[in-house]
Design an enzyme around this catalytic site. Structure first.
Site, PDB file in Angstrom:
ATOM      1  N   THR A   1       0.839  -1.099   0.051  1.00 30.40           N
ATOM      2  CA  THR A   1       0.017  -0.112   0.076  1.00 30.40           C
ATOM      3  C   THR A   1       0.736   1.206   0.013  1.00 30.40           C
ATOM      4  O   THR A   1       1.820   1.370   0.632  1.00 30.40           O
ATOM      5  CB  THR A   1      -0.910  -0.078   1.206  1.00 30.40           C
TER       6      THR A   1
ATOM      7  N   CYS B   1      26.875   6.699   6.395  1.00 33.06           N
ATOM      8  CA  CYS B   1      25.500   7.205   5.785  1.00 33.06           C
ATOM      9  C   CYS B   1      24.514   6.346   6.402  1.00 33.06           C
ATOM     10  O   CYS B   1      23.164   6.682   6.266  1.00 33.06           O
ATOM     11  CB  CYS B   1      25.631   6.946   4.159  1.00 33.06           C
TER      12      CYS B   1
HETATM   13  C1  LIG Z   1      23.910   8.501  -3.729  1.00 33.80           C
HETATM   14  C2  LIG Z   1      22.887   7.953  -2.655  1.00 33.80           C
HETATM   15  N1  LIG Z   1      22.210   6.909  -2.983  1.00 33.80           N
HETATM   16  C3  LIG Z   1      21.253   6.244  -2.106  1.00 33.80           C
HETATM   17  C4  LIG Z   1      21.148   6.863  -1.037  1.00 33.80           C
HETATM   18  C5  LIG Z   1      19.890   6.320  -0.018  1.00 33.80           C
HETATM   19  O1  LIG Z   1      18.586   7.106  -0.184  1.00 33.80           O
HETATM   20  P1  LIG Z   1      17.665   6.857   0.981  1.00 33.80           P
HETATM   21  O2  LIG Z   1      17.898   7.674   2.167  1.00 33.80           O
HETATM   22  O3  LIG Z   1      16.327   7.382   0.454  1.00 33.80           O
HETATM   23  O4  LIG Z   1      17.469   5.335   1.074  1.00 33.80           O
HETATM   24  C6  LIG Z   1      21.812   8.197  -0.543  1.00 33.80           C
HETATM   25  C7  LIG Z   1      21.632   8.641   0.599  1.00 33.80           C
HETATM   26  O5  LIG Z   1      22.233   9.146   1.205  1.00 33.80           O
HETATM   27  C8  LIG Z   1      22.726   8.519  -1.468  1.00 33.80           C
HETATM   28  O6  LIG Z   1      23.211   9.576  -1.130  1.00 33.80           O
END
Ligand SMILES: Cc1ncc(COP(=O)(O)O)c(C=O)c1O
Length: 385
Positions: free
Chosen positions: A233, A321
Protein backbone atom coordinates in the site's frame (compact mmCIF):
# COMPACT_ATOMS: atom_id res chain seq x y z
CA UNK A 1 21.93 25.40 14.51
CA UNK A 2 23.65 26.07 11.18
CA UNK A 3 22.71 23.06 9.10
CA UNK A 4 25.43 22.10 6.61
CA UNK A 5 24.57 18.42 6.15
CA UNK A 6 22.10 18.69 3.28
CA UNK A 7 23.60 15.68 1.48
CA UNK A 8 22.44 13.55 4.41
CA UNK A 9 18.93 15.00 4.41
CA UNK A 10 17.12 18.28 3.83
CA UNK A 11 14.37 20.08 5.76
CA UNK A 12 10.84 19.63 4.40
CA UNK A 13 9.71 22.70 2.44
CA UNK A 14 6.70 24.37 4.10
CA UNK A 15 4.57 24.06 0.94
CA UNK A 16 5.39 20.34 0.82
CA UNK A 17 4.15 19.89 4.37
CA UNK A 18 0.93 21.80 3.61
CA UNK A 19 0.18 19.45 0.70
CA UNK A 20 0.89 16.39 2.83
CA UNK A 21 -1.24 17.23 5.88
CA UNK A 22 -4.71 16.30 4.53
CA UNK A 23 -3.36 12.84 3.66
CA UNK A 24 -2.21 12.36 7.24
CA UNK A 25 -5.67 13.22 8.57
CA UNK A 26 -9.02 13.25 6.77
CA UNK A 27 -7.82 11.73 3.46
CA UNK A 28 -6.94 8.29 4.78
CA UNK A 29 -8.27 6.12 1.97
CA UNK A 30 -6.31 3.23 0.48
CA UNK A 31 -5.50 4.21 -3.12
CA UNK A 32 -6.57 0.74 -4.29
CA UNK A 33 -10.10 1.14 -2.83
CA UNK A 34 -12.95 1.86 -5.22
CA UNK A 35 -14.84 4.32 -2.99
CA UNK A 36 -14.42 8.09 -2.96
CA UNK A 37 -11.71 8.19 -0.26
CA UNK A 38 -9.73 5.59 -2.19
CA UNK A 39 -10.18 7.44 -5.46
CA UNK A 40 -9.02 10.71 -3.88
CA UNK A 41 -5.84 9.03 -2.61
CA UNK A 42 -5.25 7.40 -5.98
CA UNK A 43 -5.72 10.69 -7.80
CA UNK A 44 -3.20 12.36 -5.48
CA UNK A 45 -0.64 9.64 -6.24
CA UNK A 46 -1.14 9.98 -9.98
CA UNK A 47 -0.67 13.74 -9.67
CA UNK A 48 2.58 13.21 -7.74
CA UNK A 49 3.74 10.74 -10.36
CA UNK A 50 3.29 13.46 -13.00
CA UNK A 51 5.21 16.01 -10.89
CA UNK A 52 8.10 13.56 -10.39
CA UNK A 53 8.15 12.61 -14.09
CA UNK A 54 8.09 16.26 -15.08
CA UNK A 55 11.27 17.06 -13.14
CA UNK A 56 13.31 14.53 -15.14
CA UNK A 57 11.41 14.65 -18.45
CA UNK A 58 9.96 11.13 -18.07
CA UNK A 59 6.42 9.86 -18.68
CA UNK A 60 4.31 9.31 -15.53
CA UNK A 61 4.00 5.58 -16.34
CA UNK A 62 7.79 5.33 -16.23
CA UNK A 63 7.85 6.34 -12.54
CA UNK A 64 7.67 3.56 -9.92
CA UNK A 65 7.27 4.70 -6.34
CA UNK A 66 9.41 3.14 -3.61
CA UNK A 67 10.42 3.77 -0.01
CA UNK A 68 13.51 5.75 -1.08
CA UNK A 69 16.87 5.64 -2.80
CA UNK A 70 18.02 2.44 -1.08
CA UNK A 71 14.98 0.50 -2.19
CA UNK A 72 15.12 1.96 -5.70
CA UNK A 73 18.72 0.77 -6.06
CA UNK A 74 17.94 -2.68 -4.64
CA UNK A 75 14.92 -3.19 -6.88
CA UNK A 76 16.89 -2.08 -9.94
CA UNK A 77 19.96 -4.24 -9.36
CA UNK A 78 18.02 -7.37 -8.44
CA UNK A 79 15.40 -6.60 -11.07
CA UNK A 80 17.89 -6.47 -13.94
CA UNK A 81 19.99 -9.33 -12.55
CA UNK A 82 17.04 -11.69 -12.22
CA UNK A 83 15.68 -10.76 -15.62
CA UNK A 84 18.39 -13.34 -16.54
CA UNK A 85 19.97 -11.62 -19.51
CA UNK A 86 23.51 -12.19 -18.21
CA UNK A 87 25.44 -12.62 -14.98
CA UNK A 88 27.88 -9.71 -15.02
CA UNK A 89 27.31 -6.22 -13.61
CA UNK A 90 29.53 -3.15 -14.00
CA UNK A 91 29.53 -0.47 -11.34
CA UNK A 92 32.04 1.92 -9.75
CA UNK A 93 34.05 1.62 -6.56
CA UNK A 94 32.61 4.89 -5.20
CA UNK A 95 28.91 3.97 -5.24
CA UNK A 96 26.69 4.36 -2.21
CA UNK A 97 26.29 1.27 -0.01
CA UNK A 98 22.76 0.92 -1.42
CA UNK A 99 24.46 -0.20 -4.65
CA UNK A 100 27.56 -1.90 -3.23
CA UNK A 101 25.73 -4.12 -0.72
CA UNK A 102 23.19 -5.55 -3.21
CA UNK A 103 26.14 -6.13 -5.58
CA UNK A 104 27.91 -8.13 -2.86
CA UNK A 105 24.73 -10.17 -2.36
CA UNK A 106 24.51 -10.82 -6.08
CA UNK A 107 28.15 -11.95 -6.10
CA UNK A 108 27.23 -14.53 -3.43
CA UNK A 109 24.40 -15.62 -5.70
CA UNK A 110 26.81 -16.33 -8.57
CA UNK A 111 26.93 -12.98 -10.40
CA UNK A 112 30.24 -11.33 -11.12
CA UNK A 113 30.63 -7.61 -10.49
CA UNK A 114 33.29 -5.25 -11.85
CA UNK A 115 33.96 -2.29 -9.54
CA UNK A 116 35.62 0.35 -11.69
CA UNK A 117 38.36 2.56 -10.24
CA UNK A 118 38.14 6.36 -10.20
CA UNK A 119 40.66 9.15 -10.74
CA UNK A 120 42.15 11.07 -7.81
CA UNK A 121 39.49 13.75 -8.34
CA UNK A 122 36.65 11.22 -8.09
CA UNK A 123 35.66 10.55 -11.71
CA UNK A 124 34.94 7.34 -13.60
CA UNK A 125 36.66 7.03 -16.98
CA UNK A 126 34.06 5.91 -19.58
CA UNK A 127 36.71 3.98 -21.55
CA UNK A 128 37.10 1.67 -18.55
CA UNK A 129 33.42 0.83 -18.90
CA UNK A 130 33.87 0.04 -22.57
CA UNK A 131 36.75 -2.30 -21.72
CA UNK A 132 34.89 -4.00 -18.87
CA UNK A 133 31.85 -5.03 -20.94
CA UNK A 134 31.66 -8.76 -21.72
CA UNK A 135 29.07 -10.90 -23.49
CA UNK A 136 27.64 -11.70 -20.02
CA UNK A 137 27.12 -8.09 -18.90
CA UNK A 138 23.47 -7.45 -18.04
CA UNK A 139 23.66 -4.01 -16.39
CA UNK A 140 25.88 -0.96 -15.99
CA UNK A 141 25.12 1.09 -12.87
CA UNK A 142 27.08 4.30 -12.28
CA UNK A 143 26.01 6.98 -9.83
CA UNK A 144 25.14 10.46 -11.16
CA UNK A 145 26.71 12.45 -8.32
CA UNK A 146 28.77 11.11 -5.46
CA UNK A 147 27.35 11.55 -1.97
CA UNK A 148 30.70 12.25 -0.31
CA UNK A 149 32.73 14.40 -2.68
CA UNK A 150 29.88 15.55 -4.94
CA UNK A 151 31.55 14.68 -8.24
CA UNK A 152 29.26 14.36 -11.27
CA UNK A 153 30.06 11.43 -13.54
CA UNK A 154 30.13 11.58 -17.37
CA UNK A 155 26.65 10.08 -17.62
CA UNK A 156 26.00 11.01 -21.25
CA UNK A 157 29.24 9.42 -22.46
CA UNK A 158 28.61 6.25 -20.45
CA UNK A 159 25.09 6.11 -21.79
CA UNK A 160 26.38 6.32 -25.36
CA UNK A 161 28.69 3.34 -24.76
CA UNK A 162 25.86 1.30 -23.23
CA UNK A 163 23.55 2.16 -26.12
CA UNK A 164 26.13 0.98 -28.66
CA UNK A 165 26.41 -2.32 -26.79
CA UNK A 166 22.62 -2.48 -26.25
CA UNK A 167 23.11 -2.67 -22.51
CA UNK A 168 20.80 -1.23 -19.86
CA UNK A 169 22.28 1.70 -17.96
CA UNK A 170 21.08 2.65 -14.48
CA UNK A 171 22.18 5.68 -12.51
CA UNK A 172 21.76 6.33 -8.79
CA UNK A 173 20.81 10.01 -9.08
CA UNK A 174 19.79 10.49 -5.44
CA UNK A 175 22.30 13.32 -4.89
CA UNK A 176 21.85 14.91 -8.31
CA UNK A 177 18.09 15.26 -8.84
CA UNK A 178 16.96 18.77 -7.96
CA UNK A 179 20.58 20.06 -7.99
CA UNK A 180 21.10 20.06 -11.75
CA UNK A 181 18.97 19.73 -14.88
CA UNK A 182 18.37 16.03 -15.60
CA UNK A 183 16.61 14.86 -18.73
CA UNK A 184 16.34 11.06 -18.84
CA UNK A 185 15.31 11.12 -22.52
CA UNK A 186 18.26 13.19 -23.60
CA UNK A 187 20.59 11.08 -21.43
CA UNK A 188 18.98 7.88 -22.74
CA UNK A 189 19.01 6.25 -19.33
CA UNK A 190 17.32 2.87 -18.86
CA UNK A 191 16.70 3.40 -15.15
CA UNK A 192 17.40 6.00 -12.48
CA UNK A 193 16.96 6.15 -8.69
CA UNK A 194 15.59 9.21 -6.87
CA UNK A 195 15.01 9.97 -3.19
CA UNK A 196 12.57 12.57 -1.84
CA UNK A 197 14.36 13.62 1.34
CA UNK A 198 17.38 14.95 -0.55
CA UNK A 199 15.23 17.58 -2.29
CA UNK A 200 13.22 19.06 0.56
CA UNK A 201 10.59 16.32 0.54
CA UNK A 202 9.76 13.80 3.29
CA UNK A 203 11.90 10.78 4.18
CA UNK A 204 11.00 7.18 3.35
CA UNK A 205 9.80 7.78 -0.19
CA UNK A 206 11.51 7.71 -3.56
CA UNK A 207 11.15 6.44 -7.08
CA UNK A 208 12.76 4.52 -9.89
CA UNK A 209 12.48 5.79 -13.40
CA UNK A 210 12.33 2.76 -15.72
CA UNK A 211 12.24 3.50 -19.42
CA UNK A 212 9.06 2.35 -21.14
CA UNK A 213 9.43 -1.12 -22.64
CA UNK A 214 12.08 -2.33 -20.19
CA UNK A 215 10.98 -5.30 -18.06
CA UNK A 216 12.62 -6.08 -14.74
CA UNK A 217 11.85 -8.78 -12.16
CA UNK A 218 10.07 -7.44 -9.06
CA UNK A 219 11.78 -7.81 -5.70
CA UNK A 220 8.78 -7.13 -3.46
CA UNK A 221 5.77 -9.27 -4.27
CA UNK A 222 2.21 -8.81 -3.09
CA UNK A 223 -0.85 -6.88 -4.20
CA UNK A 224 0.69 -5.76 -7.50
CA UNK A 225 0.87 -2.00 -6.85
CA UNK A 226 3.21 0.08 -9.02
CA UNK A 227 2.49 -2.15 -11.99
CA UNK A 228 3.80 -5.16 -10.10
CA UNK A 229 7.27 -3.65 -9.68
CA UNK A 230 6.76 -2.69 -6.03
CA UNK A 231 3.85 -4.17 -4.14
CA UNK A 232 2.56 -2.65 -0.91
CA UNK A 233 0.00 0.00 0.00
CA UNK A 234 1.40 3.33 -1.07
CA UNK A 235 2.69 5.88 1.45
CA UNK A 236 0.17 8.43 0.17
CA UNK A 237 1.07 11.51 2.25
CA UNK A 238 4.79 11.12 1.59
CA UNK A 239 4.24 10.50 -2.11
CA UNK A 240 2.16 13.69 -2.29
CA UNK A 241 4.96 15.57 -0.51
CA UNK A 242 7.58 14.05 -2.82
CA UNK A 243 5.55 15.18 -5.84
CA UNK A 244 5.27 18.73 -4.52
CA UNK A 245 9.00 18.81 -3.74
CA UNK A 246 9.70 17.81 -7.35
CA UNK A 247 7.34 20.49 -8.65
CA UNK A 248 9.11 23.14 -6.56
CA UNK A 249 12.53 21.85 -7.60
CA UNK A 250 11.53 22.10 -11.26
CA UNK A 251 10.06 25.61 -10.91
CA UNK A 252 13.09 26.97 -9.05
CA UNK A 253 15.91 24.88 -10.47
CA UNK A 254 18.08 27.60 -12.03
CA UNK A 255 17.53 30.01 -9.14
CA UNK A 256 18.37 27.28 -6.61
CA UNK A 257 21.52 26.23 -8.46
CA UNK A 258 22.80 29.83 -8.47
CA UNK A 259 22.02 30.24 -4.76
CA UNK A 260 23.61 26.92 -3.70
CA UNK A 261 26.67 27.46 -5.85
CA UNK A 262 27.34 30.96 -4.54
CA UNK A 263 26.98 29.81 -0.92
CA UNK A 264 29.25 26.82 -1.57
CA UNK A 265 31.85 28.85 -3.47
CA UNK A 266 31.98 31.44 -0.72
CA UNK A 267 32.50 28.66 1.84
CA UNK A 268 35.29 27.08 -0.21
CA UNK A 269 37.18 30.29 -0.96
CA UNK A 270 36.99 31.47 2.67
CA UNK A 271 38.04 28.12 4.15
CA UNK A 272 40.92 27.57 1.74
CA UNK A 273 42.23 31.12 2.11
CA UNK A 274 41.72 31.58 5.85
CA UNK A 275 42.73 28.16 7.22
CA UNK A 276 46.22 26.77 6.58
CA UNK A 277 47.00 23.16 5.53
CA UNK A 278 43.60 22.44 4.03
CA UNK A 279 42.86 20.78 0.71
CA UNK A 280 39.68 20.79 -1.31
CA UNK A 281 38.69 17.33 -2.59
CA UNK A 282 37.01 16.16 -5.78
CA UNK A 283 36.87 17.75 -9.22
CA UNK A 284 36.25 21.49 -8.94
CA UNK A 285 33.94 21.91 -11.92
CA UNK A 286 32.27 18.52 -12.33
CA UNK A 287 30.39 18.58 -9.05
CA UNK A 288 26.91 19.29 -7.72
CA UNK A 289 26.45 22.90 -6.58
CA UNK A 290 25.91 22.22 -2.87
CA UNK A 291 28.92 20.05 -2.02
CA UNK A 292 32.24 21.10 -0.49
CA UNK A 293 34.68 18.48 0.76
CA UNK A 294 37.96 19.15 2.56
CA UNK A 295 40.89 17.52 4.27
CA UNK A 296 42.35 19.31 7.28
CA UNK A 297 45.89 18.09 7.85
CA UNK A 298 46.55 16.70 11.33
CA UNK A 299 42.91 16.86 12.40
CA UNK A 300 40.56 13.98 13.12
CA UNK A 301 37.33 14.54 11.15
CA UNK A 302 35.15 13.00 13.84
CA UNK A 303 36.63 15.27 16.53
CA UNK A 304 36.04 18.17 14.17
CA UNK A 305 32.39 17.27 13.71
CA UNK A 306 31.87 16.97 17.46
CA UNK A 307 33.50 20.38 18.03
CA UNK A 308 31.46 21.95 15.22
CA UNK A 309 28.30 20.45 16.72
CA UNK A 310 29.16 21.90 20.15
CA UNK A 311 29.49 25.26 18.41
CA UNK A 312 26.16 24.96 16.60
CA UNK A 313 27.23 23.69 13.17
CA UNK A 314 25.88 20.38 11.79
CA UNK A 315 28.39 18.76 9.41
CA UNK A 316 29.58 15.32 8.38
CA UNK A 317 32.65 13.36 7.37
CA UNK A 318 30.48 12.05 4.58
CA UNK A 319 31.25 8.41 5.20
CA UNK A 320 28.73 7.35 7.82
CA UNK A 321 25.56 7.18 5.81
CA UNK A 322 23.65 4.35 7.43
CA UNK A 323 25.10 3.38 10.78
CA UNK A 324 26.84 5.25 13.57
CA UNK A 325 29.97 3.07 13.31
CA UNK A 326 32.58 5.04 11.38
CA UNK A 327 34.61 3.16 8.84
CA UNK A 328 37.23 4.66 6.56
CA UNK A 329 35.58 6.13 3.49
CA UNK A 330 35.67 3.69 0.55
CA UNK A 331 35.21 6.71 -1.75
CA UNK A 332 38.34 8.50 -0.55
CA UNK A 333 40.24 5.20 -0.54
CA UNK A 334 39.28 4.68 -4.18
CA UNK A 335 40.51 8.21 -4.93
CA UNK A 336 43.91 7.17 -3.55
CA UNK A 337 43.81 9.12 -0.28
CA UNK A 338 46.13 8.07 2.54
CA UNK A 339 44.70 6.99 5.91
CA UNK A 340 45.69 10.37 7.37
CA UNK A 341 43.96 12.27 4.57
CA UNK A 342 40.81 10.19 4.98
CA UNK A 343 40.79 10.75 8.74
CA UNK A 344 40.99 14.52 8.35
CA UNK A 345 38.05 14.86 5.98
CA UNK A 346 34.98 17.03 6.36
CA UNK A 347 31.90 17.35 4.11
CA UNK A 348 29.90 20.57 4.19
CA UNK A 349 26.76 20.55 2.08
CA UNK A 350 24.70 23.72 1.80
CA UNK A 351 20.92 23.89 1.42
CA UNK A 352 18.28 26.31 0.21
CA UNK A 353 17.71 27.92 3.59
CA UNK A 354 21.37 28.65 4.35
CA UNK A 355 22.53 32.28 4.34
CA UNK A 356 25.84 34.05 3.62
CA UNK A 357 25.91 35.13 7.25
CA UNK A 358 25.83 31.46 8.28
CA UNK A 359 28.72 30.76 5.93
CA UNK A 360 30.81 33.48 7.60
CA UNK A 361 29.92 32.24 11.08
CA UNK A 362 30.85 28.67 10.07
CA UNK A 363 34.23 29.74 8.72
CA UNK A 364 35.00 31.63 11.94
CA UNK A 365 34.00 28.63 14.07
CA UNK A 366 35.92 26.23 11.87
CA UNK A 367 39.05 28.39 12.07
CA UNK A 368 38.85 28.34 15.87
CA UNK A 369 38.15 24.60 16.29
CA UNK A 370 40.74 23.47 13.72
CA UNK A 371 43.33 25.55 15.60
CA UNK A 372 42.28 24.01 18.94
CA UNK A 373 42.44 20.47 17.56
CA UNK A 374 45.83 21.04 15.94
CA UNK A 375 47.20 22.25 19.28
CA UNK A 376 46.68 18.73 20.67
CA UNK A 377 47.31 16.84 17.42
CA UNK A 378 49.97 14.09 17.44
CA UNK A 379 50.99 15.46 14.02
CA UNK A 380 51.59 19.01 15.30
CA UNK A 381 55.39 18.79 15.16
CA UNK A 382 55.59 16.48 12.12
CA UNK A 383 53.72 18.95 9.93
CA UNK A 384 54.56 22.17 11.75
CA UNK A 385 50.88 22.91 12.41
C1 LIG B 1 23.95 8.42 -3.65
C2 LIG B 1 22.93 7.87 -2.70
N1 LIG B 1 22.25 6.76 -3.02
C3 LIG B 1 21.31 6.25 -2.22
C4 LIG B 1 21.03 6.82 -1.00
C5 LIG B 1 19.97 6.22 -0.13
O1 LIG B 1 18.77 6.95 -0.23
P1 LIG B 1 17.65 6.83 0.90
O2 LIG B 1 18.16 7.52 2.11
O3 LIG B 1 16.45 7.50 0.31
O4 LIG B 1 17.41 5.37 1.11
C6 LIG B 1 21.73 7.96 -0.60
C7 LIG B 1 21.50 8.59 0.73
O5 LIG B 1 22.38 9.12 1.33
C8 LIG B 1 22.70 8.52 -1.49
O6 LIG B 1 23.38 9.61 -1.16
Amino acid sequence: MIYLDNAASTPIHKDVLTEMLPFLSEQYGNPSSIHKLGRTANKAIQNARKQIANLINAQPNEIFLTSGGTESNNITLHGFAYAKKGNHIITSSIEHEAILEPCKRLEKDGFSVTYLPVSSDGLVDPTYIKNAITKDTCLVSIMFANNEVGTVQPIKEISKICKEKQLPFHSDAVQAVGKMPIDVRDLELSAMSISSHKLNGPKGVGAIYIKKGIKIEPLILGGGQENGIRSGTENVASIVGFGKACELAKENLQKNIVHLKSLRDSLVSKITSEIPHVSFNGNREKRIPNNAHFTFLGVNGEDLIIKLDENGVAASTGSACSVKIQKASHVLKAMGFSHEQITGSLRLTVGLSNTFEEIDTTVAILKKVVKELREVSPFKTKYGL
